[in-house]
Design an enzyme around this catalytic site. Structure first.
Site, PDB file in Angstrom:
ATOM      1  N   GLU A 105       0.828  -1.218   0.000  1.00 50.86           N
ATOM      2  CA  GLU A 105       0.000   0.000   0.000  1.00 50.86           C
ATOM      3  C   GLU A 105       0.859   1.263   0.000  1.00 50.86           C
ATOM      4  O   GLU A 105       0.495   2.266  -0.591  1.00 50.86           O
ATOM      5  CB  GLU A 105      -0.948  -0.027   1.195  1.00 50.86           C
ATOM      6  N   GLU A 125      -3.291  -9.859   3.485  1.00 46.79           N
ATOM      7  CA  GLU A 125      -4.130  -9.625   4.657  1.00 46.79           C
ATOM      8  C   GLU A 125      -5.194 -10.706   4.862  1.00 46.79           C
ATOM      9  O   GLU A 125      -5.521 -11.050   5.982  1.00 46.79           O
ATOM     10  CB  GLU A 125      -4.800  -8.257   4.559  1.00 46.79           C
TER      11      GLU A 125
HETATM   12  N1  T1G Z   1       4.584  -7.703  11.763  1.00 43.42           N
HETATM   13  C1  T1G Z   1       5.316  -8.064  12.836  1.00 43.42           C
HETATM   14  N2  T1G Z   1       6.272  -9.040  12.805  1.00 43.42           N
HETATM   15  C2  T1G Z   1       6.472  -9.667  11.628  1.00 43.42           C
HETATM   16  C3  T1G Z   1       5.733  -9.346  10.459  1.00 43.42           C
HETATM   17  C4  T1G Z   1       4.749  -8.315  10.562  1.00 43.42           C
HETATM   18  N3  T1G Z   1       4.033  -7.938   9.498  1.00 43.42           N
HETATM   19  N4  T1G Z   1       6.158 -10.159   9.450  1.00 43.42           N
HETATM   20  C5  T1G Z   1       7.128 -10.938   9.974  1.00 43.42           C
HETATM   21  N5  T1G Z   1       7.310 -10.640  11.276  1.00 43.42           N
HETATM   22  C6  T1G Z   1       8.299 -11.272  12.173  1.00 43.42           C
HETATM   23  C7  T1G Z   1       8.013 -12.738  12.377  1.00 43.42           C
HETATM   24  O1  T1G Z   1       7.072 -12.909  13.425  1.00 43.42           O
HETATM   25  C8  T1G Z   1       9.393 -13.255  12.739  1.00 43.42           C
HETATM   26  O2  T1G Z   1       9.632 -12.882  14.086  1.00 43.42           O
HETATM   27  C9  T1G Z   1      10.338 -12.404  11.887  1.00 43.42           C
HETATM   28  O3  T1G Z   1       9.571 -11.230  11.528  1.00 43.42           O
HETATM   29  C10 T1G Z   1      10.761 -13.097  10.603  1.00 43.42           C
HETATM   30  O4  T1G Z   1       9.540 -13.516   9.962  1.00 43.42           O
HETATM   31  C11 T1G Z   1      -2.113  -2.090   6.890  1.00 43.42           C
HETATM   32  C12 T1G Z   1      -3.319  -4.331   7.929  1.00 43.42           C
HETATM   33  C13 T1G Z   1       7.807 -11.141   5.401  1.00 43.42           C
HETATM   34  C14 T1G Z   1       7.488 -13.201   4.002  1.00 43.42           C
HETATM   35  O5  T1G Z   1       1.027 -10.535   6.476  1.00 43.42           O
HETATM   36  O6  T1G Z   1       4.731 -13.148   5.385  1.00 43.42           O
HETATM   37  O7  T1G Z   1      -0.190  -4.858   6.484  1.00 43.42           O
HETATM   38  O8  T1G Z   1       9.901 -15.230  14.999  1.00 43.42           O
HETATM   39  O9  T1G Z   1      10.034 -15.974  10.193  1.00 43.42           O
HETATM   40  O10 T1G Z   1      10.152 -16.713   6.605  1.00 43.42           O
HETATM   41  O11 T1G Z   1      -3.443  -3.007   5.172  1.00 43.42           O
HETATM   42  O12 T1G Z   1       7.313 -12.855   7.701  1.00 43.42           O
HETATM   43  O13 T1G Z   1      11.922 -13.876  14.343  1.00 43.42           O
HETATM   44  O14 T1G Z   1      10.546 -13.206  16.355  1.00 43.42           O
HETATM   45  O15 T1G Z   1       8.158 -15.120   8.700  1.00 43.42           O
HETATM   46  O16 T1G Z   1      11.711 -14.815   5.915  1.00 43.42           O
HETATM   47  C15 T1G Z   1       0.486  -7.866   6.158  1.00 43.42           C
HETATM   48  C16 T1G Z   1       3.648 -11.323   7.199  1.00 43.42           C
HETATM   49  C17 T1G Z   1       0.249  -7.435   7.581  1.00 43.42           C
HETATM   50  C18 T1G Z   1       3.358 -10.337   6.074  1.00 43.42           C
HETATM   51  C19 T1G Z   1       9.246 -13.113   5.771  1.00 43.42           C
HETATM   52  N6  T1G Z   1       1.786  -8.483   6.038  1.00 43.42           N
HETATM   53  N7  T1G Z   1       5.026 -11.773   7.170  1.00 43.42           N
HETATM   54  O17 T1G Z   1       9.232 -14.506   5.929  1.00 43.42           O
HETATM   55  O18 T1G Z   1      10.584 -14.732   8.072  1.00 43.42           O
HETATM   56  S1  T1G Z   1      -1.352  -6.727   7.781  1.00 43.42           S
HETATM   57  C20 T1G Z   1       1.959  -9.805   6.226  1.00 43.42           C
HETATM   58  C21 T1G Z   1       5.441 -12.712   6.255  1.00 43.42           C
HETATM   59  C22 T1G Z   1      -1.245  -5.253   6.926  1.00 43.42           C
HETATM   60  C23 T1G Z   1      -2.294  -3.262   5.973  1.00 43.42           C
HETATM   61  C24 T1G Z   1      -2.538  -4.532   6.700  1.00 43.42           C
HETATM   62  C25 T1G Z   1       6.853 -13.203   6.415  1.00 43.42           C
HETATM   63  C26 T1G Z   1       7.838 -12.644   5.387  1.00 43.42           C
HETATM   64  P1  T1G Z   1      10.560 -13.862  15.005  1.00 43.42           P
HETATM   65  P2  T1G Z   1       9.520 -14.946   9.247  1.00 43.42           P
HETATM   66  P3  T1G Z   1      10.485 -15.271   6.573  1.00 43.42           P
END
Ligand code: T1G
Length: 679
Positions: A105, A125
């Site tokens: 976004e 999402e």
């Molecule tokens: N927020 C907080 N922590 C996050 C995070 C996030 N969005 N994404 C990853 N982490 C942490 C995860 O918990 C882990 O922590 C570390 O980062 C490494 O992640 C406003 C409302 C990016 C593809 O859904 O898909 O945006 O265990 O082990 O395998 O409209 O993380 O090390 O303590 O997964 O290399 C939308 C979610 C949110 C993306 C990387 N975004 N993340 O994968 O590492 S809602 C997502 C992922 C939003 C808007 C809306 C994956 C990754 P720890 P990992 P990875």
């Protein structure tokens, strides 16, 4: 505290940089820094263009999920993005890694987007039970059209930079190693031109001219969307992008977003997001435990399980030596593996070259000596303790010291198997689920003597081969099958007491499982393990086999099947069950679907509580991870333990008592103290 955002001037271009490891999540400090950076750019006449980029492994990967459910702290992302888009100075998003959710976004609010070839862009999402909440559902269709936007928003699957460029989401693919320089040059080239704003785009009119695309999408994705709230809301939001003026569309998006954020499905799916990552951690094994390099894997048994297990490693580029006792079994097994790969290639999910590469890493053999230099050997032989002990004894004598010896057993005692070797520290269970090359769950069974480095290596390896691993202690059935046996007991008991077997299946289907136990039996084949003697009938299954009801493969099992394999309950089966019940002296009664659901699911929760009490699972959320990935527990309820928390442990206890079913002290105690499993 240093702000995670800094700005750098490159002549007349301001570069706004986020450095917020691990994934540049758009937490409050990042949002504030971003807003300040935009303000700096807008207020400085010397700045004529802006680039936004991130340090570390990825562009913004979304909102900070850890902030969800807490009191929001400004500035809000939508506000910052509206200001960014309103700028008359060209703003360029420089994308690498995974620009996801709020990250996508941010990119959409920029006037242009450049990306390195390896970048991925998406709006995941819906996988958190949400929809984009910073105008993504309104900007994206206006930029790329409703038809191209729908899969991105409603399935949540990211797309490659190349595909993004093809649909108009990315303006230019730049050098993998020259992202910032290329983005600055691109920004300079746009100075003096009117800035294109996605919110003013008109590509969304394709959905107005052809409204059928929405129902077609629902039709095509119905099965995957079954039971989920977010995908339908996503479709509604994309549709609104075509029907409403931008500001009203954004309002509609916010309404849908707020409803989902407050609902149980999103809480459950956010729970699962962190549960899956927590499962990979072993509390008493230091995170820096040295790993054993796994360069070559041995698999014993080329049957369905052995072949499937081998494919996981081949697909990850790890050479496999697969051993069978007879050439004919070896040839059959490797033939099935090749066929599986070829079918995947036919579905366009891998190339013919990749099939060749994977199969090229496979070495079939009849000789144990060929396993000597393997770093890990996994046996997938007949589920019999004597057979397993013999195999492990042989491996112990053949395979180099320091190699891991793993059993794929689904319930046998790993400590007993380990005792058949001189290296119990290197023995553990790696319990794959059939089909092993498809199912994501891997139960890592920790023996009493299993070494930390063996465990740490196995957890890391699980991630490398695309599995979701959870550690189990040594107990019959480990975590998943131990709980499944309680559900199966009640399913069999219920039909003896008069419950319709199709009601048992339908209760689980309606709850969100892919199918119920009797449908599963028909699919797998009721005659598996049957002694083939129709005169010997001691169970309902044997009675069905005796009359040729083997399941779907014979067109009839518990159900009768038409050519399209649609199932119909069978009067013959109902009579067989009733006769059995009468012979065993079971009184018959009508049993409601509510009672069926409580008796199928509550005993599972009770068993999960016992598993926690016995420390056979590290944490309740690991049990949720097991059931969601191994048995199709609907992710939008968060798994058995999260679901129990949602309905209340006191409700579970009361239900068990109402049906005269056992209640463990651990469960009763937690319920009495008003506690939850997931804290
Ligand atoms: N927020 C907080 N922590 C996050 C995070 C996030 N969005 N994404 C990853 N982490 C942490 C995860 O918990 C882990 O922590 C570390 O980062 C490494 O992640 C406003 C409302 C990016 C593809 O859904 O898909 O945006 O265990 O082990 O395998 O409209 O993380 O090390 O303590 O997964 O290399 C939308 C979610 C949110 C993306 C990387 N975004 N993340 O994968 O590492 S809602 C997502 C992922 C939003 C808007 C809306 C994956 C990754 P720890 P990992 P990875």
């Amino acid at each position: 505290m240093t702000t995670p955002i800094r700005t750098e001037r490159h002549d007349n271009v301001l570069v706004i940089i986020s450095d917020n490891p691990p994934v540049n999540a758009l937490g409050q400090a990042v949002r504030a820094g971003l807003a300040a950076g935009i303000e700096e750019a807008l207020s400085d006449d010397g700045i004529e263009a802006v680039v936004i980029r991130c340090d570390g492994r990825t562009f913004f990967a979304g909102a900070d999920i850890t902030e969800f459910g807490k009191a929001p702290k400004g500035p809000s992302l939508p506000e910052a993005l509206d200001k960014l888009e309103a700028s008359d100075k060209p703003v360029v998003a420089a994308i690498h890694g995974t620009a996801l959710g709020g990250g996508c976004e941010v990119a959409l609010a920029c006037h242009y987007r450049v990306a390195v070839p390896s970048a991925k862009i998406g709006l995941p999402e819906v996988k958190l039970g949400l929809i984009p909440g910073a105008a993504g559902t309104q900007r994206l269709p206006r930029l790329v059209g409703a038809e191209a936007a729908l899969p991105l928003v409603a399935t949540g699957d990211p797309i490659s930079a190349k595909k993004a460029q093809a649909i108009g989401l990315v303006d230019k693919i730049v050098g993998e190693d020259s992202l910032e320089a290329d983005a600055i040059a691109f920004a300079k080239s746009k100075i003096g031109q009117p800035v294109p704003r996605a919110s003013e785009g008109t590509a969304n009119q394709d959905g107005v001219k052809n409204p059928a695309i929405f129902d077609d999408f629902r039709q095509k994705n119905g099965r995957k969307m079954r039971g989920f709230d977010a995908p339908n809301a996503a479709i509604e939001a994309v549709k609104a992008a075509g029907e409403l003026p931008y500001a009203e569309g954004v309002k509609k998006e916010r309404e849908l977003f707020a409803r989902l954020m407050g609902g149980t499905q999103s809480k459950a799916m956010r729970h699962y997001f962190f549960a899956e990552r927590a499962a990979n951690k072993i509390d008493d094994v230091p995170a820096d435990t040295p790993l054993i390099p796994i360069k070559k894997v041995g698999v014993i048994g080329a049957g369905t399980m052995g072949g499937g297990i081998a494919m996981n490693f081949l697909s990850a580029g790890i050479p496999v030596t697969i051993l069978e006792m007879k050439q004919e079994a070896l040839d059959r097994g490797t033939g099935v593996m090749r066929k599986n790969y070829e079918n995947t290639a036919k579905r366009g999910r891998m190339t013919v070259e990749q099939v060749g590469t994977a199969m090229g890493l496979l070495t079939p053999t009849l000789d144990y000596a060929d396993l000597a230099d393997c770093d890990l050997v996994i046996e997938a032989v007949y589920e019999n303790m004597d057979v397993k002990k013999e195999v492990f004894g042989t491996l112990d004598g053949v395979v180099k010291q320091g190699a891991i010896l793993a059993s794929n057993t689904s319930y046998l005692n790993i400590d007993e198997i380990a005792a058949a070797t001189q290296r119990p520290g290197y023995v553990l269970g790696l319990h794959f689920f059939s089909p092993a090359n498809v199912m994501k769950l891997l139960e890592v069974v920790r023996g009493a003597k299993t070494r930390d480095d063996v465990l740490a290596t196995s957890m890391k390896l699980a991630k490398k081969i695309g599995k979701v691993a959870a550690v189990s202690g040594v107990c019959p059935g480990f975590i998943g099958n131990r709980m499944l046996s309680k559900r199966q007991e009640q399913a069999n008991q219920l039909i003896m007491e008069g419950a319709n077997y199709w009601d048992v299946d339908d209760v689980l289907l309606e709850f969100g499982f892919p199918m119920g136990p009797f449908q599963m039996g028909d699919l797998a084949g009721i005659d598996i393990g049957w002694h083939r003697d129709p005169s010997k009938v001691t169970t309902v299954r044997e009675a069905l086999c005796a009359v040729g009801r083997f399941g779907q493969k014979t067109g009839k099992g518990f159900y009768d099947y038409d050519e399209a394999r649609n199932r119909t309950p069978s009067d013959e089966v109902k009579t067989i069950i009733a006769d059995f019940a009468a012979k065993e002296g079971h009184a018959q009664r009508d049993i409601s679907k509510d009672e069926i659901r409580e008796r199928l699911l509550y005993p599972m929760i009770n068993e999960g509580a016992k598993i926690l009490d016995e420390k056979m699972a590290q944490r309740a959320s690991d049990i949720d991870v097991v059931w969601i990935n191994g048995y199709g527990w609907p992710i939008y309820t968060g798994g058995p333990m999260f679901w129990a928390d949602t309905i209340g442990l006191d409700t579970v206890v009361a239900g068990l008592e109402k049906h005269g079913l056992p209640v463990s002290d651990y469960l009763r105690g937690k319920a009495a103290r008003g506690e939850t499993f997931n804290g």
